[in-house]
Write a protein that holds these residues in place. Structure first.
Motif, PDB file in Angstrom:
ATOM      1  N   ASP A 174      -3.458   6.419  -0.127  1.00 10.17           N
ATOM      2  CA  ASP A 174      -4.886   6.337   0.171  1.00 10.17           C
ATOM      3  C   ASP A 174      -5.490   7.717  -0.054  1.00 10.17           C
ATOM      4  O   ASP A 174      -4.778   8.706  -0.241  1.00 10.17           O
ATOM      5  N   LYS A 197       0.850  -1.180   0.000  1.00  9.78           N
ATOM      6  CA  LYS A 197       0.000   0.000   0.000  1.00  9.78           C
ATOM      7  C   LYS A 197       0.892   1.238   0.000  1.00  9.78           C
ATOM      8  O   LYS A 197       1.678   1.444   0.905  1.00  9.78           O
ATOM      9  N   ASP A 241     -11.768   6.221   4.320  1.00 11.44           N
ATOM     10  CA  ASP A 241     -10.414   6.218   3.761  1.00 11.44           C
ATOM     11  C   ASP A 241     -10.286   5.060   2.774  1.00 11.44           C
ATOM     12  O   ASP A 241     -10.381   3.895   3.147  1.00 11.44           O
ATOM     13  N   THR A 298      -8.083   2.902   0.152  1.00 18.71           N
ATOM     14  CA  THR A 298      -6.766   2.565  -0.381  1.00 18.71           C
ATOM     15  C   THR A 298      -6.779   2.835  -1.880  1.00 18.71           C
ATOM     16  O   THR A 298      -7.750   2.544  -2.569  1.00 18.71           O
TER      17      THR A 298
END
Length: 794
Positions: free
Chosen positions: A502, A499, A519, A521
């Motif tokens: 975001d 990741k 939120d 990703t």
């Protein structure tokens, strides 16, 4: 007197060489294990605590609530935060912004893709890392300066002086080496081989003044006497104030964390930094204490098991006028001497095992024998271990009554409870706790390893789109497939295993103001995403900019996003950014897949937008399984070098990248297994000592039983029964302690196992079998001894 004590000690050791060897071996192994753990603990505790201004350096953090009401804190901050703090807050003496990057460095025909960072010019002044060459204040002053570590300087320039030489950065600009930095120590969280000025990043157009774009680390140096609490109260709403009345109005609070705590306390719980690596440090400190204590208990049992051999010596010394305190000093002196010998052996064991231990913990630990503090701590360690191990034997032996000793009537082997039995119970309690903990840790690791990642990592590689890859991507993809090396390829904003970004602040038909805090990703793709990665498409279609030109603004949602948005059929729905910067149309829904930690049960909501709203920096390639991996990679490398000749072709296997997510937990599991094994081994030495002691004190009883017709099996069972009772008692004590400790540990993982009864049964049965094997040697030896010899004496 000291000379007499020394002679007596040496004679006793020599007279009982076998027993003394076992005694010293157990203590030295325990010491070596404790030293290895303490080296690692010292390294962890000293992380980023060696700077001169360390007590005034702070890292900036954000804190906010998400859509579910959970408060969380994170260290990524806006780029503009640092300059604002320095300009508007007089408490701030200096500010440094830091941003890790990987760029190509070229010197003549040498090309290296390596980890570096952009940093403000005050970095080397705030973090006083030692320079081998150059000036701290001027090294990052100009936009086209570069600071190299000693290791990288040698890679690029060999043995030549690197200062003043030119390095081409990313095949774009030439930078001058203005300083050479000593290689970073292994107890810092910074990880770079070169530094570029922040001004250079600005020239590249990578800087911005957004208050909602959180992507860098910000460090501040407060002026002497500044209160952190007062400063935090003052800056708490800095982001809120600067975004008030804008389309990007934020509710994010800002606070500081002392640099000395930033590494150890990096885990956010309800918006507070209360855990992290410090939990592992505490765990292994306890394990080190357990191992050393078990080794000392083992020493006590081995010493007192031979008490009968020295009873007459004590009696005669007392008759000759020796005071109890002198006898205690003598036995304590012997213990400390044995501790010193064991420590020397332990250091040898540590040196032999250090390379392997470093590989296990991922560190470069070493012992600095030139440091006077090491020898001071070593002396304290020896005295402490010797005193702890020798305290009970010293008081036990010195308490003998000379009359009963010399008459031979002092033994009380048949006592149902005595200190030696209590110590064995304590030893095996610790051992069984570690066995249970090790089983649970290993089961938790395998539980996560067996989890479906949600994509197919077989034959999947990714490489970074440096240089001309983006410009020639369509040609590269065409040639990869036509060559037969690849089945498909796709560009993403980040690797399928990581990741990188975001975003929040979106609205859609039926959404509320609170939904803007969800939120998401952020991944991004251009075409063939599901085909290449194997992610399952549940509804709609994949993004495909080649057949659907408007897919630049398309988006895929995962199951978690659909659930968080409270929509049933999102296909065709429009999602807008509240600041007006994005308008996306949903074309498909994909099955949840693991981008973050495999130990998290809840997959985060995810948006996978088209190239209009995400960069395609990472190229994923599905290799053709019909050919060997080596043959495929050779073709892929040739194609990339054809279109991007200035850059080396470097790639990562997706399955190997995913496996790295387990490295920390596997390290903990391996360490737990290692030290549990050592604990069992040392505990068995203690049990062996008690078996020897009991056999010696029941020699005549065994002889009488044999004369009266007792069998070897019957006598062996009789002797083993008492010891097995001790193991059962230890098991009963250990189970609730282990259950409580491991339940707490498992709370760190939302995707976790349940603790089942058979784990405790297996640990208890294992401990019983190990103990039985240890006892059997002495029990069978005593049972098969000639009764004539045992009954003939005295």
């Amino acid at each position: 007197m000291i000379q007499n004590f020394l002679k007596t000690t040496i004679r006793n050791l020599w007279r009982n060489k076998g027993f003394a060897s076992i005694n010293i071996a157990g203590l030295s192994i325990g010491m070596a294990a404790a030293i290895l753990i303490l080296l690692w603990v010292q390294n962890e505790l000293s992380t980023d605590r060696f700077y001169q201004k360390e007590n005034r350096i702070y890292q900036m953090y954000n804190r906010d609530k998400n859509a579910s009401g959970e408060v969380w804190a994170w260290p990524n901050t806006p780029k503009i935060l640092g300059t604002t703090l320095k300009k508007d807050y007089p408490e701030v003496e200096n500010v440094v912004r830091f941003n890790n990057i990987t760029l190509l460095l070229t010197v003549a025909d040498k090309r290296l893709n390596t980890q570096g960072a952009f940093a403000d010019s005050g970095f080397l002044n705030m973090f006083d890392l030692p320079l081998l060459e150059g000036n701290t204040r001027l090294a990052l002053k100009s936009s086209y300066n570069i600071v190299l570590t000693e290791k990288l300087a040698k890679k690029l320039f060999g043995n030549e002086n690197a200062l003043g030489k030119t390095v081409r950065v990313d095949s774009v600009n030439n930078c001058t080496v203005t300083a050479v930095l000593k290689d970073l120590p292994n107890n810092t969280k910074f990880n770079f081989e070169y530094l570029l000025p922040w001004a250079y990043m600005t020239k590249l157009g990578w800087d911005n003044d957004s208050w909602v774009n959180n992507g860098i680390s910000t460090y501040i140096l407060l002026k002497p006497g500044t209160s952190q609490a007062a400063f935090d109260a003052k800056i708490k709403n800095i982001t809120i104030d600067h975004t008030k009345g804008t389309a990007n109005a934020s509710t994010t609070e800002v606070f500081s964390q002392p640099l000395s705590r930033a590494y150890l306390y990096s885990k956010s719980e309800n918006g507070k930094l209360v855990g992290g690596p410090i939990e592992a440090v505490k765990l292994f400190l306890v394990i080190a204490a357990f191992i050393l204590l078990i080794a000392c208990i083992n020493f006590m049992n081995l010493s007192t098991a031979r008490s009968e051999k020295r009873a007459k010596e004590v009696g005669i010394r007392k008759v000759m006028g020796a005071h109890k305190i002198k006898l205690i000093m003598q036995f304590m002196g012997e213990s400390i001497m044995l501790s010193l010998i064991a420590f020397v052996i332990a250091l040898s064991i540590v040196q032999l095992c250090l390379n392997g231990f470093n590989e296990l913990v991922g560190k470069e630990l070493f012992i600095d024998y030139t440091d006077p503090y090491f020898w001071l701590y070593a002396l304290i360690f020896v005295l402490f271990s010797g005193t702890l191990a020798g305290s009970y034997p010293a008081f036990f032996l010195s308490s003998f009554n000379p009359v009963t000793v010399l008459k031979g009537t002092f033994k009380k082997a048949g006592a149902s409870v005595n200190p030696r039995k209590v110590l064995v119970v304590l030893q095996f309690t610790f051992a069984i706790i570690l066995i249970i903990s090790t089983i649970i840790v290993q089961r938790q690791i395998h539980y996560a390893l067996d989890r479906d990642a949600g994509y197919n990592s077989n034959n999947l590689i990714y490489t970074f789109g440096q240089g001309d890859v983006s410009a020639h991507y369509d040609l590269i993809k065409h040639d990869l497939i036509n060559s037969g090396a690849a089945l498909s390829a796709t560009r993403c904003a980040n690797p399928i295993t990581k990741k990188w970004g975001d975003s929040w602040g979106f609205s859609w038909p039926g959404s509320s103001k609170e939904d803007e805090k969800i939120d998401f990703t952020w991944l991004g793709t251009d075409a063939d995403f599901t085909k290449t990665t194997g992610v399952k498409l549940l509804a709609g279609r994949d993004i495909d900019i080649y057949n659907y030109p408007t897919d630049g603004s398309a988006v895929l949602l995962n199951e978690a996003a659909v659930k968080a948005m409270h929509v049933r059929n999102p296909i065709g729905m429009t999602i807008k950014a509240t600041d007006g910067t994005a308008e996306l149309h949903v074309v498909g829904v994909v099955k949840n897949f693991i981008l973050e930690s495999p130990y998290q049960s809840n997959i985060s909501p995810m948006m996978i937008p088209g190239p209009g709203y995400s960069s395609g920096y990472v190229v994923h390639i599905k290799l053709n399984p019909a050919h060997t991996t080596a043959a495929n990679l050779a073709k892929v490398e040739k194609i990339f070098k054809q279109y991007n000749p200035q850059y080396p072709f470097e790639y990562v296997f997706a399955d190997e990248s995913y496996a790295k997510k387990f490295s920390d937990s596997q390290r903990t599991g391996n360490l737990a297994t290692l030290f549990a094994s050592l604990t069992i081994f040392i505990s068995c030495l203690g049990l062996f000592a008690l078996a020897t002691y009991m056999a010696e004190n029941r020699t005549k009883e065994i002889g009488v039983r044999k004369v009266l017709g007792a069998s070897v099996i019957g006598i062996t069972s009789l002797m083993s029964k008492d010891f097995l009772k001790l193991i059962i008692i230890a098991f009963v004590i250990a189970c609730p302690i282990a259950w409580f400790a491991m339940s707490k540990w498992l709370e760190n993982y939302t995707y976790r196992i349940t603790i089942e009864w058979w784990v405790f049964a297996a640990a208890g049965l294992g401990a019983l079998l190990i103990a039985l094997l240890t006892i059997s040697f002495q029990a069978i030896k005593a049972a098969t001894a000639n009764p004539v010899k045992s009954l003939r004496t005295e």
